[in-house]
Write an enzyme that holds these catalytic residues in place. Structure first.
Site, mmCIF file in Angstrom:
data_model
loop_
_atom_site.group_PDB
_atom_site.id
_atom_site.type_symbol
_atom_site.label_atom_id
_atom_site.label_comp_id
_atom_site.label_asym_id
_atom_site.label_seq_id
_atom_site.Cartn_x
_atom_site.Cartn_y
_atom_site.Cartn_z
ATOM 1 N N TYR A 53 6.434 -12.839 -10.449
ATOM 2 C CA TYR A 53 6.355 -11.934 -9.865
ATOM 3 C C TYR A 53 5.099 -10.786 -10.296
ATOM 4 O O TYR A 53 4.326 -11.617 -9.704
ATOM 5 C CB TYR A 53 7.433 -11.320 -10.486
ATOM 6 C CG TYR A 53 8.035 -9.854 -9.630
ATOM 7 C CD1 TYR A 53 8.249 -10.026 -8.346
ATOM 8 C CD2 TYR A 53 8.637 -8.362 -10.250
ATOM 9 C CE1 TYR A 53 8.938 -8.713 -7.588
ATOM 10 C CE2 TYR A 53 8.772 -7.016 -9.830
ATOM 11 C CZ TYR A 53 8.741 -7.400 -8.808
ATOM 12 O OH TYR A 53 9.354 -6.784 -7.906
ATOM 13 N N ARG A 102 4.345 -5.802 5.336
ATOM 14 C CA ARG A 102 3.324 -5.166 3.952
ATOM 15 C C ARG A 102 3.471 -5.740 2.640
ATOM 16 O O ARG A 102 4.380 -5.405 1.901
ATOM 17 C CB ARG A 102 3.831 -3.922 4.256
ATOM 18 C CG ARG A 102 3.419 -2.411 3.679
ATOM 19 C CD ARG A 102 4.077 -1.784 3.585
ATOM 20 N NE ARG A 102 5.596 -1.806 2.698
ATOM 21 C CZ ARG A 102 5.113 -1.995 1.102
ATOM 22 N NH1 ARG A 102 4.072 -1.384 0.149
ATOM 23 N NH2 ARG A 102 5.693 -1.998 0.505
ATOM 24 N N LYS A 145 11.936 -12.792 -5.989
ATOM 25 C CA LYS A 145 12.538 -11.638 -6.022
ATOM 26 C C LYS A 145 14.242 -12.317 -6.460
ATOM 27 O O LYS A 145 14.178 -11.889 -7.517
ATOM 28 C CB LYS A 145 12.766 -11.726 -5.097
ATOM 29 C CG LYS A 145 11.888 -10.141 -4.780
ATOM 30 C CD LYS A 145 11.710 -8.463 -4.878
ATOM 31 C CE LYS A 145 10.870 -7.982 -4.882
ATOM 32 N NZ LYS A 145 11.114 -5.978 -5.613
ATOM 33 N N GLU A 181 12.821 -6.539 1.910
ATOM 34 C CA GLU A 181 11.473 -6.619 1.116
ATOM 35 C C GLU A 181 9.957 -6.462 2.275
ATOM 36 O O GLU A 181 10.155 -7.363 3.298
ATOM 37 C CB GLU A 181 11.382 -7.839 0.461
ATOM 38 C CG GLU A 181 11.147 -7.864 -1.335
ATOM 39 C CD GLU A 181 10.980 -6.703 -2.106
ATOM 40 O OE1 GLU A 181 10.061 -5.868 -2.233
ATOM 41 O OE2 GLU A 181 12.280 -6.465 -2.137
ATOM 42 N N ASP A 182 9.440 -5.303 1.913
ATOM 43 C CA ASP A 182 8.057 -5.095 1.696
ATOM 44 C C ASP A 182 7.836 -5.575 3.673
ATOM 45 O O ASP A 182 7.125 -6.431 4.302
ATOM 46 C CB ASP A 182 6.909 -6.609 1.506
ATOM 47 C CG ASP A 182 6.438 -6.480 -0.421
ATOM 48 O OD1 ASP A 182 7.095 -5.783 -0.472
ATOM 49 O OD2 ASP A 182 6.149 -6.844 -0.864
ATOM 50 N N ASP A 184 14.628 -2.717 -1.235
ATOM 51 C CA ASP A 184 13.921 -2.465 -2.716
ATOM 52 C C ASP A 184 11.964 -1.254 -2.645
ATOM 53 O O ASP A 184 12.571 -1.046 -3.609
ATOM 54 C CB ASP A 184 13.227 -3.759 -3.783
ATOM 55 C CG ASP A 184 13.170 -3.992 -4.797
ATOM 56 O OD1 ASP A 184 14.448 -3.374 -5.780
ATOM 57 O OD2 ASP A 184 12.413 -4.516 -5.484
ATOM 58 N N ASP A 185 11.977 -1.784 -1.489
ATOM 59 C CA ASP A 185 10.451 -0.888 -0.983
ATOM 60 C C ASP A 185 11.101 0.324 -1.657
ATOM 61 O O ASP A 185 10.496 1.227 -1.954
ATOM 62 C CB ASP A 185 9.363 -0.633 -0.543
ATOM 63 C CG ASP A 185 9.517 -2.354 -1.124
ATOM 64 O OD1 ASP A 185 8.753 -3.319 -1.505
ATOM 65 O OD2 ASP A 185 9.808 -3.286 0.388
ATOM 66 N N ASN A 242 1.193 -1.834 -6.686
ATOM 67 C CA ASN A 242 0.847 -2.955 -6.754
ATOM 68 C C ASN A 242 -0.181 -3.673 -6.341
ATOM 69 O O ASN A 242 0.128 -3.178 -4.840
ATOM 70 C CB ASN A 242 2.540 -3.770 -7.188
ATOM 71 C CG ASN A 242 2.886 -3.219 -8.094
ATOM 72 O OD1 ASN A 242 2.841 -3.613 -9.261
ATOM 73 N ND2 ASN A 242 3.957 -2.950 -8.080
#
Length: 591
Positions: free
Chosen positions: A139, A192, A210, A282-283, A305-306, A447
């Site tokens: 991860y 992203r 994930k 995600e992203d 999740d973001d 991150n």
């Protein structure tokens, strides 16, 4: 229930399941195939798998040298393996020994991915037993580098790639996936990735990573997890010119073309897997992330999740930190650097929790929270030019151009970085926080490590050891004037695996903000006195499966309370039930 084995060399092998398992119950399933989270399509006593050479090439059922003498005879494995019989523990010891010899994290990542393709249960055994050591490998931060190099290191496809070429055929593409009973989908469009930007099709490393954590940390069966990348092109010139790039070589599709593809995807997922499949976004870039969550939040079981996972894990750290800071949530003033999906998501969840605790309307509690974006402090005079998700944070105040001046003007007790830009908490900013507060809470969340707003060492040194610090990526302990400071990691991996498990075991059909608050409170409740004594606001990852069970229980309880759960009747002890549903990577017996 007895079952016969086909006496054919390439035929089927019968996999023993615990005869005490009950359909729909799953509590006694010592092998951890978590019948409780499985829609019972088959009687759970036996499962047929391949035999002989094919069995050794099947990652889900291969045990390598751990096949017993009896199993080698029964399943045509004689001569296909060296004569020694090894335990799973010995296999684990040998693999950890070889993984630790690699110098570079990316080499360790590749070794882990190869193991997953060879022996799934051993992969999860390693990950669960060595979670603190291997989490940064599978991860963040290593997965970021893996995505950047995904075209070069790509070997075997994991998950589904749905590109613009599949428009009109997405339902058929989903049917190409061999598993029918999917509980969790993690999907990205690669625009992203972490703080690394547009990586297009190579963003697949994120859903794969994930979902490995959904299984290792949350106990969701690997076979119930599906990683998906939606490829609409990339605006990354470097990738478009890279001969090893594995995605569509075109600029990103936007507008109607993009919306239609996503809508077809969302419709097909529900049609193929039903109402209860969790779709985790995600992203995605800000402009799409908020829109997709708002659009599908009322019709599908969706989670970003973001926006939501990050918010929940940060809120948990803030709630836990109150024990060290003193006062109630409403006594504190928050200042954010970064007003994108993470920043506004965290801000909103803190405001909701503050509202819940103080019985004040959320419009009031938002006034304790201030955000700084690339143009300075978000204030009411800027309201007309702001994106819709920033508008609730435009409070009455004269314009302030930079973070340092904002700290001096707002006098926050908590400073949160979600900007995706490294080294933005400068020495002056951190020193200003220390001069204003006895114990400033500083959260540098971006991150990977290179993008963190400041390092743990900087936070402790510049505040002369006063700061309570947590970050998004891991930092080593810091020694300052003879004292060792251990910082917490506000890692989404604390929240989303347990959160997803809670949705699965309750059969939830929608995600509600109260479930996110329930997850945060459960995580904060797992911080022990010993952790507090070390200045930690998060529990150690070594207890993550226990933590995930508590989060799952809290989330499931909220789903039942809100009438959003479909798995009835509600189990009496939800923590025990969550634990009983968790996948176990221990090898199973064949007969």
């Amino acid at each position: 229930m007895e079952s016969t084995m086909k006496d054919l060399r390439g035929g089927a092998t019968v996999l023993d399941m615990d005869p005490k398992s009950t359909v729909g119950g799953g509590v006694e399933d010592v092998y951890g195939e978590d019948c409780a989270t499985e829609d019972q399509l088959v009687t759970p006593w036996t499962v047929s798998v391949a035999s002989g050479y094919s069995l050794l090439r099947d990652p889900r059922h291969n045990k390598g040298l751990a096949f017993t003498e009896k199993e080698r005879d029964a399943h045509y494995l004689r001569g296909l393996l060296p004569p020694v019989v090894a335990t799973q523990q010995l296999q684990e010891k040998k693999l950890m020994h070889s993984i630790r010899k690699y110098q570079l994290p990316i080499q360790k990542y590749m070794a882990m991915m190869e193991l997953e393709e060879r022996n799934e249960r051993l992969f999860y055994k390693l990950l669960i037993d060595n979670v603190e050591e291997l989490l940064p490998i599978v991860y963040t931060p290593t997965v970021g580098e893996a995505c950047q190099k995904y075209g070069s290191i790509f070997k075997r496809p994991q998950g589904l790639y749905i590109s613009l070429k599949e428009k009109g055929k997405i339902l058929d593409v989903l049917k190409n996936w061999p598993e029918r009973s999917i509980q969790v989908i993690v999907v990205t469009d690669g625009e992203r990735i972490l703080g690394l930007g547009d990586l297009g099709c190579q963003g697949m490393g994120i859903p794969v990573g994930k979902l490995a954590l959904y299984t290792a940390l949350g106990g969701v069966r690997p076979s119930a997890c599906l990683p998906i990348t939606i490829d609409v092109g990339t605006n990354n010139e470097k990738l478009l010119k890279d001969e090893f790039y594995i995605g569509l070589r075109q600029r990103r599709a936007t507008g109607q073309e993009y919306a239609e593809l996503l809508h077809e995807f969302m419709t097909a997922v529900k049609q193929n897997y039903g109402e209860k499949v969790l779709i985790q976004f995600e992203d995605f870039a800000n402009h799409n992330a908020f829109e997709l969550l708002a659009k599908y939040g009322t019709t599908h079981l969706v989670f970003n999740d973001d926006i939501q996972g990050t918010a929940s894990v940060v809120l948990a750290g803030v709630i836990a930190a109150l024990k060290l800071l003193g006062g109630s949530l409403a006594d504190h003033t928050f200042l954010f650097l970064g007003a994108g999906e993470a920043g506004t998501g965290i801000a909103e969840l803190i405001a909701l929790e503050m509202s819940k605790r103080s019985n004040a309307p959320v419009e009031e509690t938002r006034k304790k929270i201030w955000l700084v974006d690339s143009k300075g402090l978000i204030v009411s005079s800027r309201k007309d030019s702001l994106q819709h998700f920033k508008q609730p944070w435009a409070h009455e105040h004269e314009p302030v151009n930079n973070l340092l001046d904002a700290v001096k003007a707002i006098k926050p007790t908590v400073l949160i970085g979600s900007s995706g830009v490294g080294r933005t908490f400068t020495k002056e900013v951190v020193e200003a926080m220390a001069s204003l507060n006895e114990k400033p809470l500083i959260l540098a969340l971006s991150n990977p490590t290179s993008q963190s707003e400041c390092t743990a060492e900087e936070a402790y040194t510049w505040t002369k050891g006063k700061a309570i610090f947590a970050s998004g990526s891991p930092f080593d302990p810091v020694e300052y004037e003879g004292k060792v400071y251990v910082s917490g990691q506000a890692n989404n991996a604390y929240i989303f695996p347990g959160f997803g498990l809670g949705l699965v075991i309750s059969g939830a059909i929608r995600v509600h903000d109260d479930m996110l608050l329930a997850a945060s409170e459960a995580l904060a409740g797992q911080v022990s006195e010993e952790n507090y004594a070390n200045g930690l606001t998060y529990p150690p990852f070594s207890n993550i499966r226990k933590i995930s069970a508590h989060i799952a229980a809290n989330v499931a309880a909220k789903a039942y309370e809100l009438g959003l759960a479909t798995r009835l009747p509600r189990p009496e002890n939800l923590v025990k039930y969550a634990e009983s549903c968790m996948y176990s990577p221990v090898y199973r017996s064949y007969r």
